[in-house]
Design an enzyme around this catalytic site. Structure first.
Site, PDB file in Angstrom:
ATOM      1  N   SER A   1      53.252 -16.553  39.615  1.00 46.15           N
ATOM      2  CA  SER A   1      51.847 -16.910  39.380  1.00 46.15           C
ATOM      3  C   SER A   1      51.466 -16.723  37.927  1.00 46.15           C
ATOM      4  O   SER A   1      50.595 -17.430  37.428  1.00 46.15           O
ATOM      5  CB  SER A   1      50.931 -16.029  40.234  1.00 46.15           C
ATOM      6  OG  SER A   1      50.695 -16.601  41.495  1.00 46.15           O
TER       7      SER A   1
ATOM      8  N   VAL B   1      56.271 -32.161  38.501  1.00 50.47           N
ATOM      9  CA  VAL B   1      55.670 -30.868  38.188  1.00 50.47           C
ATOM     10  C   VAL B   1      56.697 -30.016  37.448  1.00 50.47           C
ATOM     11  O   VAL B   1      57.871 -29.993  37.818  1.00 50.47           O
ATOM     12  CB  VAL B   1      55.217 -30.142  39.474  1.00 50.47           C
ATOM     13  CG1 VAL B   1      54.639 -28.763  39.142  1.00 50.47           C
ATOM     14  CG2 VAL B   1      54.191 -30.979  40.216  1.00 50.47           C
TER      15      VAL B   1
ATOM     16  N   ASP C   1      43.156 -22.708  41.925  1.00 51.74           N
ATOM     17  CA  ASP C   1      43.439 -21.330  42.308  1.00 51.74           C
ATOM     18  C   ASP C   1      42.359 -20.825  43.255  1.00 51.74           C
ATOM     19  O   ASP C   1      41.758 -21.607  43.985  1.00 51.74           O
ATOM     20  CB  ASP C   1      43.517 -20.465  41.044  1.00 51.74           C
ATOM     21  CG  ASP C   1      44.572 -19.382  41.156  1.00 51.74           C
ATOM     22  OD1 ASP C   1      44.336 -18.433  41.933  1.00 51.74           O
ATOM     23  OD2 ASP C   1      45.605 -19.479  40.495  1.00 51.74           O
TER      24      ASP C   1
ATOM     25  N   ASN D   1      37.743 -10.837  20.207  1.00 56.72           N
ATOM     26  CA  ASN D   1      36.368 -10.412  20.456  1.00 56.72           C
ATOM     27  C   ASN D   1      36.253  -8.901  20.558  1.00 56.72           C
ATOM     28  O   ASN D   1      35.285  -8.364  21.083  1.00 56.72           O
ATOM     29  CB  ASN D   1      35.821 -11.081  21.723  1.00 56.72           C
ATOM     30  CG  ASN D   1      36.642 -10.717  22.953  1.00 56.72           C
ATOM     31  OD1 ASN D   1      37.746 -10.195  22.846  1.00 56.72           O
ATOM     32  ND2 ASN D   1      36.091 -10.989  24.125  1.00 56.72           N
TER      33      ASN D   1
ATOM     34  N   PRO E   1      33.621 -10.053  31.349  1.00 53.99           N
ATOM     35  CA  PRO E   1      33.290  -9.944  29.924  1.00 53.99           C
ATOM     36  C   PRO E   1      34.270 -10.646  29.003  1.00 53.99           C
ATOM     37  O   PRO E   1      33.883 -11.124  27.937  1.00 53.99           O
ATOM     38  CB  PRO E   1      33.287  -8.421  29.674  1.00 53.99           C
ATOM     39  CG  PRO E   1      33.928  -7.798  30.854  1.00 53.99           C
ATOM     40  CD  PRO E   1      33.751  -8.725  31.990  1.00 53.99           C
ATOM     41  N   ASP E   2      35.530 -10.724  29.387  1.00 53.89           N
ATOM     42  CA  ASP E   2      36.505 -11.370  28.503  1.00 53.89           C
ATOM     43  C   ASP E   2      36.581 -12.872  28.731  1.00 53.89           C
ATOM     44  O   ASP E   2      37.411 -13.555  28.125  1.00 53.89           O
ATOM     45  CB  ASP E   2      37.889 -10.736  28.681  1.00 53.89           C
ATOM     46  CG  ASP E   2      38.622 -10.567  27.353  1.00 53.89           C
ATOM     47  OD1 ASP E   2      39.813 -10.212  27.373  1.00 53.89           O
ATOM     48  OD2 ASP E   2      38.003 -10.819  26.302  1.00 53.89           O
TER      49      ASP E   2
ATOM     50  N   ASP F   1      35.290 -16.896  42.622  1.00 54.27           N
ATOM     51  CA  ASP F   1      36.239 -16.176  43.460  1.00 54.27           C
ATOM     52  C   ASP F   1      35.473 -15.129  44.270  1.00 54.27           C
ATOM     53  O   ASP F   1      34.609 -14.427  43.737  1.00 54.27           O
ATOM     54  CB  ASP F   1      37.309 -15.517  42.590  1.00 54.27           C
ATOM     55  CG  ASP F   1      38.514 -15.050  43.389  1.00 54.27           C
ATOM     56  OD1 ASP F   1      39.550 -14.730  42.764  1.00 54.27           O
ATOM     57  OD2 ASP F   1      38.434 -14.984  44.636  1.00 54.27           O
TER      58      ASP F   1
ATOM     59  N   HIS G   1      42.834 -13.543  41.653  1.00 57.85           N
ATOM     60  CA  HIS G   1      44.034 -14.231  41.167  1.00 57.85           C
ATOM     61  C   HIS G   1      43.682 -15.320  40.151  1.00 57.85           C
ATOM     62  O   HIS G   1      44.309 -15.429  39.090  1.00 57.85           O
ATOM     63  CB  HIS G   1      44.774 -14.819  42.369  1.00 57.85           C
ATOM     64  CG  HIS G   1      46.090 -15.412  42.071  1.00 57.85           C
ATOM     65  ND1 HIS G   1      46.243 -16.750  41.736  1.00 57.85           N
ATOM     66  CD2 HIS G   1      47.333 -14.875  42.017  1.00 57.85           C
ATOM     67  CE1 HIS G   1      47.526 -17.003  41.518  1.00 57.85           C
ATOM     68  NE2 HIS G   1      48.210 -15.894  41.677  1.00 57.85           N
TER      69      HIS G   1
ATOM     70  N   ASP H   1      41.873  -7.869  19.827  1.00 54.84           N
ATOM     71  CA  ASP H   1      41.620  -7.502  21.218  1.00 54.84           C
ATOM     72  C   ASP H   1      42.268  -6.161  21.533  1.00 54.84           C
ATOM     73  O   ASP H   1      43.399  -5.879  21.148  1.00 54.84           O
ATOM     74  CB  ASP H   1      42.159  -8.584  22.155  1.00 54.84           C
ATOM     75  CG  ASP H   1      41.565  -9.943  21.831  1.00 54.84           C
ATOM     76  OD1 ASP H   1      42.146 -10.646  20.998  1.00 54.84           O
ATOM     77  OD2 ASP H   1      40.494 -10.245  22.387  1.00 54.84           O
TER      78      ASP H   1
END
Lengths: 696, 197
Positions: free
Chosen positions: A537, A479, A332, A385, A340-341, A364, A371, A299
Site C-alpha cells: 500500500s 497498471v 482508497d 511547513n 494538519p499536514d 475517511d 489508509h 519538516d
C-alpha cells in the site's frame, strides 16, 4: 585523446599517404635558456638534425635550412648549424627543403642568447619509391638512391640503394572485445546535493535548511596547463613570448595557470597553446560559484523518512518539486482533509463510491489508521511547513476517490466506477493501494482500467502482500505493479511476486522496529497524527508520487513515463528483469532527468591512457543496456561511461558516471558490470580518473 | 477448537410469531461482545484500525446466535474463534446469520498479523466444492497490520447470507459453512452444516 603511432616504419607508398597528413615534428630540447652559447643578447643559434620521417634515424643530407636570411646545408649525417642569427620578433620561421621531400616550415620562438636544438623530420614526396626522390631522376642529385620507379616502396628509400627498406608493420588487429552492462543506482544519501529549487510561495512559510549548490563555468582566456616537467615561470614565458599566452602562476607540481595574452579568439589561442613545446595537457580553468541557495525541507520528521532518499527523491527535487497542475487520484478509503499536514495541499473535489456514505462524502470514517490519508500524505503532504512529513511532491493536486471503507473494504464495482470517474475528471495519475484476488476476473473493472489508460492516465497499484502471485488490479497489463522493499533494498517479506511485477519501492518492514516502516499522515486513537506502517500500500504511492514529479518535469506521455521508470530503475536481484524486483527499485532522479542508460557514452582506455576505444552507446537487450566495444587490445584497461544528465556538456554534479577495470583477452569478450552513480556520490579517486579520461 | 459440527435448525420463529424456545447467557455474551466491538475495537499501540466488521442486515430482525467461546477457548490457541449460524425466516424470506466470534484464549492479549484490510471470511462449501465466499468481489487495502485480541473481549464479525451461491442461485440441501480470521496464519473455526430446504 592521443593516438600513439606504431613503431618505426619503413617507407612505402601506403605510408607516404598517411605521412602526407603529418606535418613536421619538432623536438626542441634544451631550449630553456641553457647556456650552450652561440648567441649574444640579440642573436641566437640554431642547430639540429634533419631525418627521414618514419625511419630509424635516417638522416637527410643536402637539406637546406633557411632562417633569418641565412641558410645552411645538412651534411651526410643530416646535421646543420646556424649561429648568430638575429632575433627578429617573437616568432621566426625556418624553412627546410630537400630534393625528394616535402618542403617544411618550422616556427621557433628564439630569444637573445638562446641555443636552439631542433630535430626536423621530412616527409618524402608521394609516388616516390623511397626517399631517394622522384622516380630516381633526382636520385643522383640528392644521392638518394635509385628511387622508387616501381612505386612499390619496398626498395626505395635508401640513399645507398644497397638494401631494401623493411615494409611498415601493419596496424595490429585486435580480437578482444568488451561488453558492458550499463545500469544506474540510486543516490541513497539524502545529504548528497539534496537541495531543491523551491518556489517562492513555499519559502515564505518557514525558514528552510539551506544547502549551497555550486556550478563550474569556464573562465574565458584561462587554462590549466600541464607541462612535461617543472620549470620556472619566467623561463616558460620567455619561450612562449610569441605564442600569445603567458604563464600566470605555477599551481602545483607541473601544473600552471596560463592566460591569453592579448586579443584573438579563445579557440585559436587554445589550439596554439596545445602546440607549444612541453605542453602535455590543457583544460579550461573553471570558476566554482554558488548558483542558488537551495533548501532541504524543514519538516519535523523528514529525517525519519528513510524511504525518500532510498529512491533518490530529495535529489530529484533539484529538478522539480512538483506542480499543482498535476492531479493524482487516490482511490482508497477517503482522506482526512483536516489533517494538519494536509492543510494547504490542493485537495480537489473528490467522490465516494462506497455504499456506506453519500456520493460527495469522501472523508475517511476511520478512527485509527486512515489508509487513504497515509497514501495521500506520501504523495503530497505539505512540505517545508515546519511540521510532520515531507510529501514527495511539494506541490500537487490530490483527488480523493473513496472506493472502500476503512472498516469493511469495498467492492470491485466501486473501484471500476472510481477509475472511470477519475479519468473523466482530469486525473493524470491514479494510485490504487488495494487489491482483490487475481482469479476474480471482472470485465467491468478491466474495461475501466483500459479506458483510463487509453486517455493517457498512468495507473499504479500495489502488488499485494500475500507473498504470492500479484493481485488485481496490479496484475492488469495497463497498471504498474509495485512490490515492496525494506530500507536495505531487500524485497519485503510480504511482497507479491511474478511476471506482472514491474517495479519495487519502499514498503517498509516493521517486524524489528516501527521506525523501519513508512511514516505518513494518519489518525491514531481518534487523534490526527502520524504512524509507521508497512505494505505494498505504501510502496505504490512512492511510484505514483514520482510519476507526478515526472509530469511536472515535462515528461507527460504515459508510455514514455512507464519506459523511463523501467529502464532507470536500480536493478536488484538477478540481472535484468526478475519476478521479485521486476525491473528494479524506482529511481526518481534518473526518471525525472530521463537518464536512460542507453544514453550513456561508454569507452575503454588503455592503462597508460594513450589509447581510447569508443565511445559507443549501449543497445537495449531485454531489460538491460549493453555496450559493446570491438577490437580492443589485450590487457588491463579502464572501462568508463557517463550520462550528461545535466545537459551542459560537462561531466560534473548531477551527471551519472562510473568506472571499472577490465582484463581484455587476446581473443574473446570480457563482460563487465558498469554501475553509474550520481557524480557527487563517486569517490574522489573515481572522479579524478573520470575527469582525466573524459577530457581526452 | 470444538470438534462438534452443529446442525442448526430453524429454532427461532419470526418476529411476529413464536418467541424463542430459550434465552440464555449466550445472548448476553453476544450483545456484550458487539458492544465491546463498538467501544474498544481491538486497537493496538500504533493505532491500527479496529477489526473490520461486516454486519449487513437482511430483511427482518437478525437474532443471530452467539459463538460458543467456552469451548473455543478451551483449545490450545492464542486466539479462540467460533462460528454460530442462525436461520431467520421472515415472511418466507430466509436468511442465515453467520457470526464469527474471536477472543484471546489465555489471560494475556494476543496479536495476529493481517496482510490486508480483510480480517475475516465466510465460505460455503457443497459436495466438496466452494459455492460462495463472502470476500469474492471485495477489495481491501494493502497495509500489513497487527491487531490485538483481549481475553475477555469478544470481537464479532457477522454477515447475513441469503443462502445463494456466487451466481445468485438458491442452494438446497446440506451446505457446510466455514469461517476464519484471515490472519497470517489464518485461524479457522470448525464448520457448521446447514440443511437448506
Amino acid at each position: 585523446m592521443k593516438l600513439v603511432s606504431s613503431a618505426a616504419t619503413t617507407r612505402s607508398r601506403r605510408w607516404f599517404r598517411y605521412a602526407a597528413w603529418l606535418l613536421l615534428t619538432v623536438l626542441v630540447t634544451g631550449c630553456f635558456g641553457s647556456p650552450l652559447g652561440g648567441g649574444t643578447g640579440t642573436t641566437f643559434s640554431l642547430q639540429g638534425t634533419v631525418l627521414v620521417e618514419g625511419s630509424d634515424g635516417t638522416p637527410v643530407p643536402g637539406a637546406v635550412i633557411r632562417a633569418a636570411g641565412r641558410e645552411a646545408t645538412t651534411g651526410q649525417d643530416g646535421t646543420f648549424a646556424l649561429e648568430d642569427l638575429p632575433v627578429q620578433g617573437q616568432t621566426m620561421t625556418v624553412t627546410v627543403t630537400a630534393p625528394g621531400y616535402e618542403p617544411a616550415t618550422v616556427a621557433i620562438h628564439p630569444s637573445g642568447g638562446a641555443n636552439l636544438l631542433v630535430t626536423i623530420v621530412l616527409v618524402p614526396n608521394e609516388d616516390d619509391g623511397g626517399s631517394s626522390g622522384n622516380d630516381g631522376e633526382q636520385g643522383e642529385d640528392g644521392g638518394t638512391g635509385p628511387g622508387g620507379d616501381d612505386g612499390d616502396g619496398g626498395d626505395g628509400g635508401n640513399r645507398d640503394d644497397e638494401s631494401p627498406e623493411p615494409r611498415p608493420e601493419p596496424e595490429p588487429v585486435y580480437r578482444g572485445a568488451v561488453e558492458a552492462n550499463v545500469r544506474l543506482v540510486n543516490v541513497g544519501n539524502p545529504q548528497v546535493a539534496a537541495a531543491a529549487v523551491v518556489p517562492q510561495e513555499l519559502l515564505s512559510r518557514h525558514a528552510a535548511r539551506t544547502v549551497t549548490r555550486t556550478t563550474a563555468e569556464a573562465v574565458p582566456g584561462e587554462w590549466i596547463v600541464q607541462l612535461n616537467g617543472e620549470y620556472p615561470v619566467q623561463a616558460i614565458n620567455t619561450m612562449w613570448t610569441d605564442a600569445g599566452v603567458r604563464v600566470v602562476e605555477r599551481l602545483a607540481d607541473n601544473f600552471y595557470l596560463v592566460a591569453a595574452d592579448g586579443a584573438g579568439s579563445s579557440v585559436e589561442t587554445e589550439l596554439r597553446l596545445a602546440q607549444l613545446p612541453n605542453v602535455v595537457s590543457i583544460e579550461p580553468n573553471k570558476r566554482v560559484q554558488p548558483v542558488a541557495v537551495s533548501y532541504l525541507p524543514n519538516d519535523t520528521y523528514f529525517d525519519r523518512q528513510w524511504s525518500l532518499p532510498l529512491v533518490s527523491i530529495p535529489y530529484a527535487w533539484n529538478i522539480t518539486t512538483g506542480s499543482r497542475d498535476v492531479v493524482v487520484a487516490v482511490l482508497d478509503t477517503g482522506i482526512l482533509p483536516n489533517h494538519p499536514d494536509l492543510q494547504g495541499v490542493n485537495i480537489i473535489s473528490g467522490r465516494n463510491f462506497a455504499s456506506d456514505q453519500s456520493a460527495t462524502n469522501y472523508t475517511d470514517d476511520a478512527t485509527s489508521l486512515s489508509h487513504g490519508t497515509m497514501v495521500a500524505g506520501i504523495i503530497g503532504a505539505m512540505t517545508n511547513n515546519g511540521q510532520g512529513i515531507a510529501g514527495i511532491n511539494w506541490s500537487v493536486s490530490i483527488m480523493p476517490v473513496r472506493v472502500m471503507s476503512s472498516r469493511s473494504g469495498g467492492t470491485v464495482a466501486a473501484v471500476g466506477q472510481g477509475i472511470r470517474w477519475a479519468a473523466d475528471n482530469g486525473a493524470h495519475v491514479i494510485n490504487m493501494s488495494l487489491a482483490w484476488d487475481a482469479t476474480y476476473n471482472d470485465t467491468f473493472v478491466n474495461q475501466q482500467i483500459e479506458y483510463a489508460a487509453s486517455k493517457g492516465v498512468v495507473l499504479v497499484a500495489g502488488a499485494g502482500n500475500d507473498s504470492g502471485r500479484v493481485t488485481m488490479p496490479a496484475a492488469h497489463p495497463d497498471v504498474i505493479a509495485v512490490g515492496a522493499v525494506d530500507r536495505n533494498k531487500r524485497v519485503a517479506w510480504y511482497s507479491n511476486y511474478g511476471s506482472q511485477l514491474e517495479l519495487v519501492a519502499p514498503g517498509g518492514d516493521t517486524r524489528s522496529s516501527q521506525a523501519n516502516g513508512i511514516l505518513s499522515t494518519d489518525i491514531v486513537s481518534r487523534r490526527l497524527s502520524y504512524s509507521y506502517q508497512q505494505g505494498t500500500s505504501f510502496a505504490s504511492p512512492h511510484v505514483a508520487g514520482i510519476v507526478a514529479l515526472m509530469y511536472s518535469a515535462g515528461i507527460t506521455d504515459a508510455n514514455e513515463i512507464r519506459e523511463l521508470l523501467r529502464h532507470t530503475a536500480e536493478d536488484l536481484g538477478a540481472p535484468g528483469f526478475d519476478n521479485y524486483y521486476g525491473y528494479g527499485l524506482v529511481n526518481a532522479y534518473a526518471a525525472v532527468t530521463g537518464s536512460d542508460p542507453i544514453k550513456a557514452q561508454v569507452a575503454v582506455a588503455s592503462a597508460d591512457g594513450t589509447r581510447i576505444w569508443g565511445p559507443v552507446t549501449p543497445l537495449r537487450s531485454g531489460a538491460r543496456a549493453l555496450a559493446r566495444l570491438e577490437g580492443v587490445a589485450p590487457g588491463e584497461h579502464t572501462l568508463f561511461a557517463w550520462i550528461d544528465a545535466v545537459p551542459d556538456g560537462m561531466l560534473g554534479d548531477g551527471d551519472f558516471a562510473g568506472v571499472t577495470q577490465v582484463e581484455v583477452p587476446e581473443d574473446g569478450t570480457v563482460t563487465a558490470d558498469l554501475v553509474l552513480a550520481v557524480w557527487e556520490t563517486l569517490s574522489a579517486q573515481d572522479r579524478a580518473r573520470l575527469s582525466a579520461l573524459a577530457n581526452r | 477448537m470444538p470438534t462438534r459440527a452443529k446442525t442448526v435448525k430453524n429454532t427461532y420463529g419470526t418476529a411476529r410469531g413464536r418467541r424463542a424456545a430459550w434465552v440464555d447467557w449466550r445472548w448476553i455474551v453476544l450483545l456484550g461482545g458487539i458492544s465491546a466491538l463498538l467501544v474498544f475495537a481491538g486497537q493496538d499501540a500504533t493505532g491500527t484500525p479496529p477489526l473490520g466488521t461486516e454486519a449487513t442486515a437482511a430483511t427482518g430482525t437478525s437474532k443471530g446466535p452467539a459463538p460458543d467461546m467456552d469451548q473455543a477457548r478451551s483449545q490450545d490457541q492464542a486466539v479462540a474463534v467460533d462460528l454460530a449460524v442462525e436461520v431467520v425466516d421472515t415472511g418466507g424470506q430466509r436468511a442465515y446469520v453467520l457470526v464469527l466470534g474471536a477472543m484471546a484464549s489465555g489471560l494475556d492479549d494476543a496479536a495476529l498479523t493481517f496482510r490486508s484490510g480483510q480480517a475475516f471470511d465466510f465460505v460455503a462449501v457443497q459436495d466438496g466444492r466452494e459455492v460462495w465466499r463472502w470476500s469474492a468481489g471485495r477489495v481491501f487495502h494493502q497495509a500489513v497490520t497487527k491487531r490485538r485480541f483481549r481475553p475477555r473481549e469478544l470481537v464479532v464479525f457477522a454477515h447475513v447470507w441469503d443462502g445463494r451461491d456466487a451466481a445468485g442461485n438458491p442452494l438446497t440441501g446440506p451446505v457446510e459453512i466455514r469461517a476464519m480470521l484471515t490472519s497470517d496464519p489464518p485461524v479457522a473455526t470448525e464448520p457448521v452444516v446447514l440443511d437448506l430446504p
